[in-house]
Design a protein around this motif. Structure first.
Motif, short mmCIF file in Angstrom:
data_model
loop_
_atom_site.label_atom_id
_atom_site.label_comp_id
_atom_site.label_asym_id
_atom_site.label_seq_id
_atom_site.Cartn_x
_atom_site.Cartn_y
_atom_site.Cartn_z
N TRP A 69 -9.43 13.05 21.71
CA TRP A 69 -10.77 13.64 21.66
C TRP A 69 -11.37 13.54 20.26
O TRP A 69 -12.59 13.42 20.11
N ASN A 70 -10.51 13.57 19.23
CA ASN A 70 -11.00 13.36 17.86
C ASN A 70 -11.71 12.02 17.76
O ASN A 70 -12.74 11.89 17.10
N VAL A 71 -11.14 11.02 18.45
CA VAL A 71 -11.74 9.68 18.42
C VAL A 71 -13.06 9.70 19.18
O VAL A 71 -14.07 9.17 18.72
N ILE A 120 -14.76 8.16 9.30
CA ILE A 120 -15.77 8.41 10.35
C ILE A 120 -16.16 9.88 10.36
O ILE A 120 -17.33 10.24 10.34
N ALA A 121 -15.13 10.75 10.39
CA ALA A 121 -15.39 12.19 10.46
C ALA A 121 -16.15 12.66 9.23
O ALA A 121 -17.15 13.39 9.34
N ALA A 122 -15.69 12.21 8.07
CA ALA A 122 -16.32 12.64 6.83
C ALA A 122 -17.76 12.16 6.79
O ALA A 122 -18.67 12.91 6.43
N GLY A 123 -17.99 10.92 7.21
CA GLY A 123 -19.34 10.37 7.22
C GLY A 123 -20.25 11.16 8.14
O GLY A 123 -21.38 11.52 7.76
N GLY A 124 -19.76 11.49 9.32
CA GLY A 124 -20.57 12.24 10.30
C GLY A 124 -21.01 13.58 9.75
O GLY A 124 -22.18 13.95 9.81
N TYR A 131 -0.36 16.03 13.25
CA TYR A 131 0.80 15.22 12.90
C TYR A 131 0.64 13.79 13.41
O TYR A 131 1.02 12.83 12.75
N LEU A 132 0.04 13.63 14.59
CA LEU A 132 -0.21 12.29 15.12
C LEU A 132 -1.29 11.58 14.32
O LEU A 132 -1.42 10.37 14.39
N GLY A 133 -2.08 12.35 13.58
CA GLY A 133 -3.12 11.75 12.75
C GLY A 133 -4.50 12.24 13.16
O GLY A 133 -5.10 11.73 14.09
N SER A 134 -4.97 13.26 12.47
CA SER A 134 -6.27 13.81 12.78
C SER A 134 -7.15 13.71 11.55
O SER A 134 -6.67 13.86 10.43
N GLN A 135 -8.43 13.44 11.76
CA GLN A 135 -9.33 13.36 10.61
C GLN A 135 -9.50 14.72 9.94
O GLN A 135 -9.99 14.81 8.84
N TRP A 136 -9.08 15.79 10.63
CA TRP A 136 -9.27 17.12 10.04
C TRP A 136 -8.09 17.55 9.18
O TRP A 136 -8.14 18.58 8.52
N GLY A 137 -7.02 16.79 9.21
CA GLY A 137 -5.89 17.07 8.33
C GLY A 137 -5.28 18.45 8.54
O GLY A 137 -5.23 18.95 9.67
N VAL A 138 -4.83 19.06 7.45
CA VAL A 138 -4.20 20.38 7.58
C VAL A 138 -5.18 21.42 8.08
O VAL A 138 -4.79 22.47 8.60
N ASP A 139 -6.48 21.11 7.95
CA ASP A 139 -7.45 22.07 8.45
C ASP A 139 -7.36 22.21 9.97
O ASP A 139 -7.76 23.23 10.52
N ALA A 140 -6.81 21.19 10.65
CA ALA A 140 -6.60 21.33 12.10
C ALA A 140 -5.73 22.55 12.37
O ALA A 140 -5.97 23.30 13.32
N LEU A 141 -4.71 22.77 11.52
CA LEU A 141 -3.83 23.92 11.71
C LEU A 141 -4.57 25.23 11.52
O LEU A 141 -4.43 26.17 12.30
N LEU A 142 -5.36 25.28 10.45
CA LEU A 142 -6.12 26.50 10.18
C LEU A 142 -7.09 26.77 11.33
O LEU A 142 -7.19 27.90 11.83
#
Lengths: 208, 253
Positions: A41-43, B75-79, A96-107
């Motif tokens: 869904w991130n994608v 992509i996320a940062a750009g958006g 862990y699989l790779g999210s653009q939100w990084g550690v913020d996904a956890l928060l």
């Protein structure tokens, strides 16, 4: 000693009374399955950007999908902490699989899980009616909204924030509350929720 | 397809790989909190660079591998940056200098600067996470959470057991899509797949829970495969992480 993990009542075991091994593993696995969904869904959320170019705030109508485990897991296992645990596992797996939100996904996961948890706790984990479930979904969205406002949209004007909030609340009721109720019902009909309070299927109708 | 992240031993046994995952996670959260304090672009750029350099040198992560992990960030940062620039409160300020004017769209210089800062913030938060996940494996993370951070072993190892079923869930998803194809359905990606996937996941979880209960999971004293103790390098990493954050925030002043 604990009996079979498939016993219907809460059994003894460890420091968390009321949580059977089965409750823990099923809550976690719902989190894991949704962690994979989040990752996809991130994608989708990223790719949907040009589609919503005219009204970017409306993209947050997609937000609800990230909140589903916080409601689906407690609806099924009905244990204190299930919302937080499922959402945290889902967020952790997606990060862990790779999210653009990084550690913020956890928060975000912690806050979204707590949002739903508060509503279920307020009913002392006794009410599982649609308004309660919708309330949990919306409060989870409110937590996410506040977090995103602070961290990502601090410079954005208030009217747009309100529009984002409305899009997220609608998404929460539709995807999270509606989706969780439908999924729990279908899972019950598929016969995999036997022994869970959230999956009561009348005797004899179970598909095996 | 979904591939579970397998971190090579060279990365896990690197200097950064041997630092307690709880410490690495703590640093990542401290940086996240610190970066939330400023919209200046310099601190996040600094921390993102530190993250990359630390991963490549101390973490032995190949640059190409790191880049693949960090690619979705752009992509996320750009958006979010574009969103912030377009809807910034600064744009309504008649006194602000206009940087971009496209028809009715008016983007002021302060709005643009904040957007650049947000872009850098998201990249920095994401880079830190890539550094973490490329030097930590799931088992060591849960071991460390249980031993060093007081997480309940039943919940920690329960979640780890569930996590191990990702490859099987990926196979299940393939089977569900194949069954749609064989029934003559054209779209093998469909929201209904989610239900099938959850049915399979719960069945898998039931088998797992039964196997764990059969081994008396969570009952009695737990024994440990690996001896985990705080090491000097954990202290060094914690101090270095916080010092770098302070240095980064001083760049904004």
């Amino acid at each position: 000693m604990s009996g079979s993990s498939f016993a219907s009542g809460p059994s003894a075991g460890g420091a968390s009374p009321g949580w059977r091994t089965r409750d823990i593993v099923i809550t976690a696995i719902i989190g894991v399955a949704f962690g994979v969904v989040f990752w996809a869904w991130n994608v989708v959320y990223g790719a949907a950007e040009p589609i919503f170019a005219a009204a970017p705030w409306a993209r947050d109508a997609l937000y609800g999908v990230w909140l589903i485990p916080a409601v689906l897991a407690p609806v099924i296992v009905r244990k204190p902490g299930a919302a937080l645990f499922a959402e945290l596992v889902a967020a952790g797996v997606s990060a862990y699989l790779g999210s653009q939100w990084g550690v913020d996904a956890l928060l975000s996961g912690v806050l979204q899980g707590l949002g739903a948890e508060v509503v279920f706790a307020a009913t002392r984990y006794r009410s599982w009616s649609f308004p309660t479930i919708a309330g949990a979904a919306v409060l989870s969205a409110v937590a996410a909204w506040g977090h995103d406002w602070f961290l990502y949209y601090s410079d954005v004007s208030t009217d747009i924030q309100v529009l984002r909030g409305i899009a997220m609340a609608v998404s929460a009721v539709f995807f999270v509350a509606g989706g969780s109720v439908l999924l729990a019902r279908s899972l019950g009909q598929a016969g995999v929720l036997d022994g869970f309070p959230g999956g009561p299927v009348p005797q004899g109708t179970r598909a095996g | 397809m979904i591939v579970q992240l397998v971190v090579p031993d060279s990365q896990l046994d690197s200097r950064l790989g041997r630092v307690s995952p709880v410490i690495k996670l703590g640093i990542a959260f401290a940086w996240l909190a610190g970066l939330a304090l400023t919209t200046d672009a310099r601190p996040p750029v600094f921390l993102a660079l530190i993250g990359v350099v630390a991963a490549v040198t101390l973490g032995a992560v190949p640059v190409s591998r790191f880049a693949r992990g960090a690619a979705p960030l752009a992509i996320a940062a750009g958006g979010i940056a574009v969103f912030s620039a377009v809807f910034s409160t600064h744009n309504a300020d008649p006194a602000a200098v206009v940087a971009v004017a496209l028809g009715p769209l008016r983007i002021t210089t302060p709005a643009l600067l904040t957007a650049v800062g947000l872009f850098a913030r998201i990249v920095a938060i994401g880079t830190t996470a890539v550094t973490f996940s490329q030097t930590t494996d799931s088992t060591r993370l849960v071991d460390s959470l249980v031993r060093h951070a007081g997480v309940s072993p039943r919940f920690g190892y329960g979640a780890l057991a569930a996590y191990q079923s990702i490859p099987r869930l990926a196979d299940d998803l393939g089977a569900l899509r194949a069954s749609r194809r064989i029934r003559g359905m054209r779209w093998t990606w469909h929201p209904r797949l989610l239900l099938g996937l959850l049915v399979r996941a719960i069945r898998q979880g039931d088998a797992l829970a039964l196997a764990m209960d059969a081994r008396a999971f969570g009952l009695g004293e737990r024994t440990w495969y690996r001896d985990l103790r705080w090491q000097g390098r954990d202290l060094v990493a914690a101090i270095a992480g916080l010092a770098l954050l302070v240095a980064a925030l001083m760049l904004a002043c």
